[in-house]
Each structure stands twice: as C-alpha cells, then as structure tokens.
Design a protein around this motif. Sequence first.
Motif, short mmCIF file in Angstrom:
data_model
loop_
_atom_site.label_atom_id
_atom_site.label_comp_id
_atom_site.label_asym_id
_atom_site.label_seq_id
_atom_site.Cartn_x
_atom_site.Cartn_y
_atom_site.Cartn_z
N HIS A 66 0.82 -1.19 -0.11
CA HIS A 66 0.00 0.09 0.24
C HIS A 66 0.70 1.27 0.03
N SER A 67 2.16 1.20 -0.21
CA SER A 67 2.84 2.38 -0.20
C SER A 67 4.15 2.00 -1.09
N VAL A 230 8.41 9.52 6.13
CA VAL A 230 7.25 10.47 5.62
C VAL A 230 6.28 9.36 5.42
N GLU A 231 6.81 8.04 4.52
CA GLU A 231 5.72 7.00 4.25
C GLU A 231 5.11 6.40 5.73
N ILE A 232 5.78 6.34 6.63
CA ILE A 232 5.36 5.61 7.73
C ILE A 232 4.24 6.91 8.26
N ALA A 233 4.35 8.09 8.43
CA ALA A 233 3.63 9.26 8.79
C ALA A 233 2.37 9.10 7.85
N GLY A 234 2.39 8.68 6.69
CA GLY A 234 1.34 8.73 5.74
C GLY A 234 0.12 7.61 6.23
N GLY A 249 6.63 -0.62 10.00
CA GLY A 249 7.69 0.33 9.44
C GLY A 249 8.56 1.01 10.28
N THR A 250 8.12 1.07 11.57
CA THR A 250 8.91 1.63 12.83
C THR A 250 10.15 0.57 12.90
N ILE A 251 9.44 -0.64 12.85
CA ILE A 251 10.51 -1.70 13.40
C ILE A 251 11.58 -1.89 12.31
N ILE A 252 11.09 -1.77 11.08
CA ILE A 252 12.06 -1.61 10.09
C ILE A 252 13.03 -0.65 9.80
N SER A 253 12.71 0.50 10.13
CA SER A 253 13.39 1.77 10.18
C SER A 253 14.31 1.65 11.34
#
Length: 279
Positions: A66-67, A230-234, A249-253
């Motif tokens: 989805h992103s 930015v993608e996570i915040a979307g 996404g946070t864990i990946i970052s």
Amino acid sequence: MEKAKKRVRPGNVVLLAITIILAFLFIYPVLFALLSAFKSNGDILKNPVAPPTSFYIQNFKDLFAHSDFAAAILHSVFLTVVSEILIVCIVPMAAYGIERRKSRFTVFTYTFFLSGMMIPFHLYMFPLFKEMKMFHMFGNMVGPVVCYISGSIAFGCLLYSSFLKGIPLEIEEAAMIDGCTPFQTFWKVTFPLLGPCTGSMVILNGLGIWNDYLMPYLVLPSGKAKTITVEIAGFVGQYTARWDIVFAGTIISIVPALIIFCLFQKYFVKGITAGAAKG
C-alpha cells in the motif's frame, strides 16, 4: 561476603533502582512497537498492551503493498550515506583549518558557526526554502543533502576542534619534514587519529538524518515516494490510522540505525568522552 556487604550502600541501591526505571522507560516504547508490529490493527485497538497471540506478518506485506516503502528506503539510504560521506570529508578539514590556523578570521568563523547552533531551525525555515528554490535545489535530493551538511558544520567543528587539541603538533611537523603537504598531513597522519571523533559524528548525524521527517516532507516532491519517516506518517490520518502498518514500518526503520550504532558504539563513547575532556 562480609566485604561485599559492607560495600553496598543505600545510595548505590537508589541509583541502581533509578537507572533500572529509566532504562525501562526508554526500552518500553521500542518493545511496545515490536510487539504491536506482529498484531492486527483490531488487536492493537482492542488491547494495545497485550502481547500478540500469533506471529502475524500481514502488516509487513501491507506496508510494501500500500505504499512505495521500498523506494522510501532507498531514498533514506541515499540521503544518509551521501550526506555522511560529504560531512566526513568537509567538516574535519574545516575544524582542522580553524584549530591549526589561529587568526582573527578563524576565530570569527568559529564563533559564527557556534552562534548558528543557537538559532532554531523553524526560525529560518522559510528563508531557507526560498533560497533553495532560488538555486534550484527544491524538489530534489540535492536540497536536503546540502542542508544536512551545512547543519552539521557547527557541532562538527566544535567536536573536532576539541579533539584536535589533544593531538600533538610534533606529529604533523614530522610529517611535513618528511615531505608531506598540508593536505597529505591531514588525511594520512591527523585524520586517522580522529577515528573516535568521526565515529561520534557518524552516529549522531546519521541517526538525525535517518529519522528526519520535516526536511524530506517539505522539500521532496509531493505525490512521490519520499523517506521512511514520511511514508510511515502517511498511514496516520485525521480520522483513521493503520497502527499495525505504522509499527511494522517503525521496526524496519529501527534495524539499520541499531546496526550502525552497534558497529560504532565504542568510537561513539570514546569520541564524546575525549572531546569533553579535551575541550
């Protein structure tokens, strides 16, 4: 055993308890994100603190489906790596020139750099963006890279200058007697001795660039993949939020930042303590 009991003091016990509490407060958000990354969005909203009942990995699949998260990862890696390389190439030479070439101009330059640390970014944000548009750096990767480099010069000069005070001038003079130019003396003799300081710079600036949200969000073109943050915040909107994808996404970052910190941890500690002692 009797000596060990005598060494235990109430003050040490209190400090240990406070340390454990603070460590838990810092670790808990990461642990919460890790557990929530393997839970569905319904389970998170139903009971946020409950552990996952199964190894749910659909969050990670939805994140990439989805992103443009893969492109966002590449953009974050590009901005971090390119900025770090240029920072390590430029900032040490600036600090070396300021510290080894004492004059009114270098003192003024050093004071000017340090005064820039006192000005909040939000105060000069709009003039900065206008300047970036003037030089055609707005809407591409060049703008954030230049801003990251310029933003690291003040603290970098402070850190490197403090560290350079502990390096004897006799080492550089011996290299010049052997025929080295000032440029060769710095990169072949002085710069290798700045390893702990460079490790500190890499970690501090790398984490800041990797986790930066405001600069990529405002500068990079809209409608296209930007950076990880930015993608996570979307996925967090005004009325709905996919917290399962956000935590995935946070864990990946976190993983790349954690790896970099583990690799440079000893240099980071040495650089901070040495710079503080020699400054």
